[in-house]
Design an enzyme around this catalytic site. Sequence first.
Site, PDB file in Angstrom:
ATOM      1  N   ASP A   5      42.333  49.577  45.614  1.00 42.09           N
ATOM      2  CA  ASP A   5      43.730  49.840  45.261  1.00 42.09           C
ATOM      3  C   ASP A   5      44.663  49.801  46.473  1.00 42.09           C
ATOM      4  O   ASP A   5      45.661  50.512  46.521  1.00 42.09           O
ATOM      5  CB  ASP A   5      43.896  51.209  44.563  1.00 42.09           C
ATOM      6  N   LYS A  20      45.834  44.667  47.226  1.00 42.17           N
ATOM      7  CA  LYS A  20      45.338  43.326  47.600  1.00 42.17           C
ATOM      8  C   LYS A  20      45.904  42.254  46.687  1.00 42.17           C
ATOM      9  O   LYS A  20      46.166  41.147  47.105  1.00 42.17           O
ATOM     10  CB  LYS A  20      43.811  43.258  47.472  1.00 42.17           C
ATOM     11  N   GLY A  55      41.164  46.062  39.232  1.00 42.97           N
ATOM     12  CA  GLY A  55      42.338  45.769  38.416  1.00 42.97           C
ATOM     13  C   GLY A  55      43.453  45.452  39.369  1.00 42.97           C
ATOM     14  O   GLY A  55      43.631  46.156  40.360  1.00 42.97           O
ATOM     15  N   HIS A  56      44.161  44.370  39.136  1.00 44.56           N
ATOM     16  CA  HIS A  56      45.300  44.113  40.010  1.00 44.56           C
ATOM     17  C   HIS A  56      46.487  43.660  39.198  1.00 44.56           C
ATOM     18  O   HIS A  56      46.367  43.010  38.175  1.00 44.56           O
ATOM     19  CB  HIS A  56      44.957  43.125  41.129  1.00 44.56           C
ATOM     20  N   GLN A  97      37.475  45.846  45.101  1.00 42.64           N
ATOM     21  CA  GLN A  97      37.272  47.211  45.596  1.00 42.64           C
ATOM     22  C   GLN A  97      37.651  47.280  47.082  1.00 42.64           C
ATOM     23  O   GLN A  97      38.511  46.536  47.508  1.00 42.64           O
ATOM     24  CB  GLN A  97      35.824  47.691  45.356  1.00 42.64           C
TER      25      GLN A  97
HETATM   26  P1  IMP Z   1      32.102  51.643  39.375  1.00 42.69           P
HETATM   27  O1  IMP Z   1      32.401  50.515  40.276  1.00 42.69           O
HETATM   28  O2  IMP Z   1      32.778  51.561  38.046  1.00 42.69           O
HETATM   29  O3  IMP Z   1      30.615  51.897  39.253  1.00 42.69           O
HETATM   30  O4  IMP Z   1      32.699  52.979  40.051  1.00 42.69           O
HETATM   31  C1  IMP Z   1      32.177  53.503  41.256  1.00 42.69           C
HETATM   32  C2  IMP Z   1      33.268  54.115  42.114  1.00 42.69           C
HETATM   33  O5  IMP Z   1      34.097  53.066  42.625  1.00 42.69           O
HETATM   34  C3  IMP Z   1      34.210  55.048  41.367  1.00 42.69           C
HETATM   35  O6  IMP Z   1      34.632  56.067  42.257  1.00 42.69           O
HETATM   36  C4  IMP Z   1      35.393  54.158  41.005  1.00 42.69           C
HETATM   37  O7  IMP Z   1      36.569  54.897  40.823  1.00 42.69           O
HETATM   38  C5  IMP Z   1      35.455  53.278  42.236  1.00 42.69           C
HETATM   39  N1  IMP Z   1      36.041  51.961  41.980  1.00 42.69           N
HETATM   40  C6  IMP Z   1      35.453  50.882  41.445  1.00 42.69           C
HETATM   41  N2  IMP Z   1      36.284  49.845  41.407  1.00 42.69           N
HETATM   42  C7  IMP Z   1      37.426  50.256  41.958  1.00 42.69           C
HETATM   43  C8  IMP Z   1      38.675  49.603  42.236  1.00 42.69           C
HETATM   44  O8  IMP Z   1      38.884  48.419  41.996  1.00 42.69           O
HETATM   45  N3  IMP Z   1      39.637  50.393  42.819  1.00 42.69           N
HETATM   46  C9  IMP Z   1      39.422  51.691  43.144  1.00 42.69           C
HETATM   47  N4  IMP Z   1      38.272  52.327  42.904  1.00 42.69           N
HETATM   48  C10 IMP Z   1      37.286  51.612  42.318  1.00 42.69           C
END
Ligand code: IMP
Length: 427
Positions: A12, A15, A39-40, A220
């Site tokens: 977040d 990007k 998500g963007h 991420q």
């Molecule tokens: P997962 O990727 O859904 O397994 O989540 C694992 C951790 O990564 C959690 O704390 C999510 O909130 C975080 N996370 C995963 N993708 C994103 C992203 O695109 N932005 C921010 N946090 C993310």
Amino acid sequence: MITVILGLQFGDEGKGKVTDYLSEKYSTVVRFNGGNNAGHTVVTDKGLHKFYLIPAGALRSRNVILGNGMVIDPFGLLDEIDKLKHVHADVQIKISRLAHVVTPLHKFLDKAEEEIRSKLRIGTTAQGIGPTYEDKYARTGVRMVDLLDREILTDKVETIFRMKKALLEGSEFNSDDARFRMVEKLLKAGKEISKYLDYTEDFIFDSYEKGENILFEGAQGTMLDIDFGLYPFVTSSNTLAGALSNGSGFPFRKVDRVIGVVKAYTSKVGAGPFPTEISGEDADRLRGYGNEYGTTTGRPRRVGWLDLNLLSYAIRINDVDTLAITKIDTLGQMDRVYVGERYSLDGEEIKYIPRSLDDLEKVKVSYREFKPWGDLSDIGKDGKRIEYSDLPREVKEYIEYIENRMKRPVEIISLGADRNKTIRKPL
Ligand code: IMP
């Protein structure tokens, strides 16, 4: 030019906007990790566009690649392709045959696994990301190419079911019928997707040999990397610059530059240590000004000051050449602005990131205070191109301080959601 752009914090970082800005000069954009946990949001003159699987550069680049390192929800994908085609009709979408498939069963497992974790619950996005990567490494995973083969797909779904039976027992997937129906739906989606499936690693390399510009887009952020992030509060893929090779098949030695995106402060979704976190009224204000709510989950994000110890680690491990700083406009509206400069543990300064969770929780951060720069919304209102020299002195002081401390130039500064609010700082 072969460039990789990636987040240096907890995701977040903004990007999407920076990538959209850069992608004009790149004929091919490639995503190489994660799934629709990302998500963007990109704001164009045609409105606001939200993407989860499709790279953010897709609105301007001709070729849009979803690499083998990704985990793809085929139903979400079809939806996004549809949306993209509305705004970019002649885009060429290519999806790796080797990317793994997130099925409805994986989404269920994501939630079921979180329940079991109790104290070390991660706060995942519940999009099935972790369980899909688990199956990939267990060598039972469903790949995109398997969506074209009923026998293989059925066999894999049944294998996953047998392996995860204990977790699936109370769910709809316990019924043979429900699994059969899921396979049917997946096959149907596979049929629609088949025209996009490609040998993407070959396509990317051919584009490189033709001298085309390629932009690799990390999802991420560095601190969510499965190896080097703040484990276990991380995602299930590697999010570093180096991951582009495994996640797309493109050799890392051919990458010309690495752009690291850093938000002017820090945000984090989900559980885990956060050394520069702020709470109370300041946090509420920062969250409000920056609209810090998850694009995928809608969850309020935790917020804090910029953390130079984490940032310098991220810069080194990704071999970042230049920085892009986002949300400068948000931070300036605070009454007080701080940067976390140094960590100490048990009274001693440390330059590393403690890897035991207990130590990380005990870290004390020393801060430096900056003068806030107020609301910047008037800058660029007249539609003229914004120059670095137009920025208030306090903003420049903040940016140049980061450059000096991190020993990297800031190349791009983002001052707001609109495309004309992203500006270049002369290098
Ligand atoms: P997962 O990727 O859904 O397994 O989540 C694992 C951790 O990564 C959690 O704390 C999510 O909130 C975080 N996370 C995963 N993708 C994103 C992203 O695109 N932005 C921010 N946090 C993310």
